[in-house]
Design a protein around this motif. Sequence first.
Motif, PDB file in Angstrom:
ATOM      1  N   LEU A 128       0.853  -1.189   0.000  1.00 20.01           N
ATOM      2  CA  LEU A 128       0.000   0.000   0.000  1.00 20.01           C
ATOM      3  C   LEU A 128       0.887   1.238   0.000  1.00 20.01           C
ATOM      4  O   LEU A 128       1.716   1.420   0.904  1.00 20.01           O
ATOM      5  N   HIS A 129       0.734   2.087  -1.013  1.00 19.81           N
ATOM      6  CA  HIS A 129       1.524   3.307  -1.141  1.00 19.81           C
ATOM      7  C   HIS A 129       0.689   4.514  -0.718  1.00 19.81           C
ATOM      8  O   HIS A 129      -0.462   4.656  -1.126  1.00 19.81           O
ATOM      9  N   TYR A 130       1.301   5.402   0.069  1.00 25.93           N
ATOM     10  CA  TYR A 130       0.625   6.646   0.434  1.00 25.93           C
ATOM     11  C   TYR A 130       1.569   7.853   0.306  1.00 25.93           C
ATOM     12  O   TYR A 130       1.357   8.883   0.938  1.00 25.93           O
ATOM     13  N   ARG A 131       2.588   7.754  -0.535  1.00 22.35           N
ATOM     14  CA  ARG A 131       3.554   8.851  -0.693  1.00 22.35           C
ATOM     15  C   ARG A 131       2.869  10.149  -1.101  1.00 22.35           C
ATOM     16  O   ARG A 131       3.244  11.235  -0.646  1.00 22.35           O
ATOM     17  N   LYS A 137      -1.529   7.755   6.162  1.00 24.32           N
ATOM     18  CA  LYS A 137      -0.599   6.788   6.744  1.00 24.32           C
ATOM     19  C   LYS A 137      -1.290   5.857   7.734  1.00 24.32           C
ATOM     20  O   LYS A 137      -1.184   4.627   7.643  1.00 24.32           O
ATOM     21  N   ASP A 138      -2.010   6.439   8.699  1.00 23.75           N
ATOM     22  CA  ASP A 138      -2.672   5.623   9.708  1.00 23.75           C
ATOM     23  C   ASP A 138      -3.736   4.721   9.087  1.00 23.75           C
ATOM     24  O   ASP A 138      -3.906   3.563   9.505  1.00 23.75           O
ATOM     25  N   ARG A 139      -4.439   5.235   8.094  1.00 25.98           N
ATOM     26  CA  ARG A 139      -5.486   4.436   7.431  1.00 25.98           C
ATOM     27  C   ARG A 139      -4.869   3.253   6.703  1.00 25.98           C
ATOM     28  O   ARG A 139      -5.411   2.137   6.742  1.00 25.98           O
ATOM     29  N   THR A 145      -3.313  -4.023   8.882  1.00 26.26           N
ATOM     30  CA  THR A 145      -3.407  -4.753  10.148  1.00 26.26           C
ATOM     31  C   THR A 145      -4.690  -5.566  10.200  1.00 26.26           C
ATOM     32  O   THR A 145      -4.687  -6.748  10.590  1.00 26.26           O
ATOM     33  N   GLU A 146      -5.794  -4.954   9.798  1.00 28.12           N
ATOM     34  CA  GLU A 146      -7.081  -5.652   9.819  1.00 28.12           C
ATOM     35  C   GLU A 146      -7.099  -6.791   8.805  1.00 28.12           C
ATOM     36  O   GLU A 146      -7.626  -7.878   9.090  1.00 28.12           O
ATOM     37  N   ALA A 147      -6.522  -6.565   7.640  1.00 25.73           N
ATOM     38  CA  ALA A 147      -6.534  -7.583   6.588  1.00 25.73           C
ATOM     39  C   ALA A 147      -5.707  -8.806   6.956  1.00 25.73           C
ATOM     40  O   ALA A 147      -6.009  -9.927   6.517  1.00 25.73           O
ATOM     41  N   THR A 148      -4.669  -8.602   7.759  1.00 26.84           N
ATOM     42  CA  THR A 148      -3.767  -9.703   8.098  1.00 26.84           C
ATOM     43  C   THR A 148      -4.051 -10.308   9.469  1.00 26.84           C
ATOM     44  O   THR A 148      -3.305 -11.179   9.927  1.00 26.84           O
ATOM     45  N   GLN A 149      -5.115  -9.864  10.121  1.00 26.12           N
ATOM     46  CA  GLN A 149      -5.419 -10.360  11.466  1.00 26.12           C
ATOM     47  C   GLN A 149      -5.578 -11.885  11.439  1.00 26.12           C
ATOM     48  O   GLN A 149      -6.296 -12.453  10.619  1.00 26.12           O
ATOM     49  N   GLY A 150      -4.867 -12.555  12.347  1.00 24.23           N
ATOM     50  CA  GLY A 150      -4.943 -14.005  12.428  1.00 24.23           C
ATOM     51  C   GLY A 150      -4.069 -14.748  11.449  1.00 24.23           C
ATOM     52  O   GLY A 150      -4.044 -15.983  11.446  1.00 24.23           O
ATOM     53  N   ARG A 151      -3.294 -14.030  10.637  1.00 31.38           N
ATOM     54  CA  ARG A 151      -2.433 -14.664   9.633  1.00 31.38           C
ATOM     55  C   ARG A 151      -0.995 -14.677  10.143  1.00 31.38           C
ATOM     56  O   ARG A 151      -0.181 -13.802   9.818  1.00 31.38           O
ATOM     57  N   ASN A 161       6.865   5.509   3.263  1.00 24.94           N
ATOM     58  CA  ASN A 161       5.554   5.831   2.691  1.00 24.94           C
ATOM     59  C   ASN A 161       4.845   4.613   2.116  1.00 24.94           C
ATOM     60  O   ASN A 161       4.062   4.729   1.175  1.00 24.94           O
ATOM     61  N   ILE A 162       5.130   3.454   2.687  1.00 23.14           N
ATOM     62  CA  ILE A 162       4.469   2.227   2.253  1.00 23.14           C
ATOM     63  C   ILE A 162       4.155   1.345   3.459  1.00 23.14           C
ATOM     64  O   ILE A 162       4.760   1.465   4.521  1.00 23.14           O
ATOM     65  N   VAL A 163       3.180   0.459   3.264  1.00 24.43           N
ATOM     66  CA  VAL A 163       2.925  -0.658   4.173  1.00 24.43           C
ATOM     67  C   VAL A 163       2.917  -1.898   3.298  1.00 24.43           C
ATOM     68  O   VAL A 163       2.150  -1.986   2.337  1.00 24.43           O
ATOM     69  N   GLU A 164       3.765  -2.850   3.621  1.00 23.94           N
ATOM     70  CA  GLU A 164       3.934  -4.027   2.769  1.00 23.94           C
ATOM     71  C   GLU A 164       3.668  -5.288   3.563  1.00 23.94           C
ATOM     72  O   GLU A 164       3.979  -5.389   4.746  1.00 23.94           O
TER      73      GLU A 164
END
Length: 241
Positions: A128-131, A137-139, A145-151, A161-164
């Motif tokens: 996810l890019h937010y540059r 950023k927080d979103r 975090t929500e998408a990967t919960q339990g994984r 400026n990314i979340v990978e």
Amino acid sequence: MSQPPLIDSRRHAVFLDFDGTLVDLVDDPSAVVIAPAALARLEALRAELSGALAIVSGRRIADLDRFLSPLRFAAAGVHGLERRLHPDGAVERLAGPETLDALRAALAPTLLAESRLTLEDKGTALVLHYRTAPDLKDRAEQAMTEATQGRDDLVVMLGDNIVEVHPAGMDKGVAVAEMLQQPPFAGRVPVYVGDDTTDEFALRHVRDNGGVSIKVGTKESVAAHRLADVGAVHHWLGAAT
């Protein structure tokens, strides 16, 4: 941190990050350009090192090949989930894209609601890019975090400026450690140069194993040495002995 020593072509193995190290960061990741003179120097340095030079990047190896064309290098792509020990070798993939199918579906509503967030799909990693939208950023972090919960089989990494997210068990440090077990890198002292949070894994491994760890830029780092920017990296590469 101090200025790094010059590369010793007789005993060093050199591992270079790409974005923020060999090329400047830009808003559009597909728009980066490496200067022809810098590319020529990389080719010459690889020959001087008897092939012990690799690009270690979050990018796919196919993308690295496109940016570095007409040259090809040994490489670790997608933080080591892709690997190529020799420039003319085949790319080995340690995971398949189907591992992340559920995440693609989970992230879709966020991407629909927040058009300024962009998703880069590397097959074995999602970014996810937010540059261009730093206020998100927080979103972006919350959505991943929500998408990967339990994984527990996945790891989320925060970068510039990314979340990978990608399968667990691999990072740039592991990739470098494994490449150092194989020719042409085996038996040489590792040198690693990188600018981002994701490079810290490799910088720590190299530092802790008697190598030369070099941070690019001003951020805090475990590295022992520092270079100011991309221009300083290329100047240093050109001064190798």
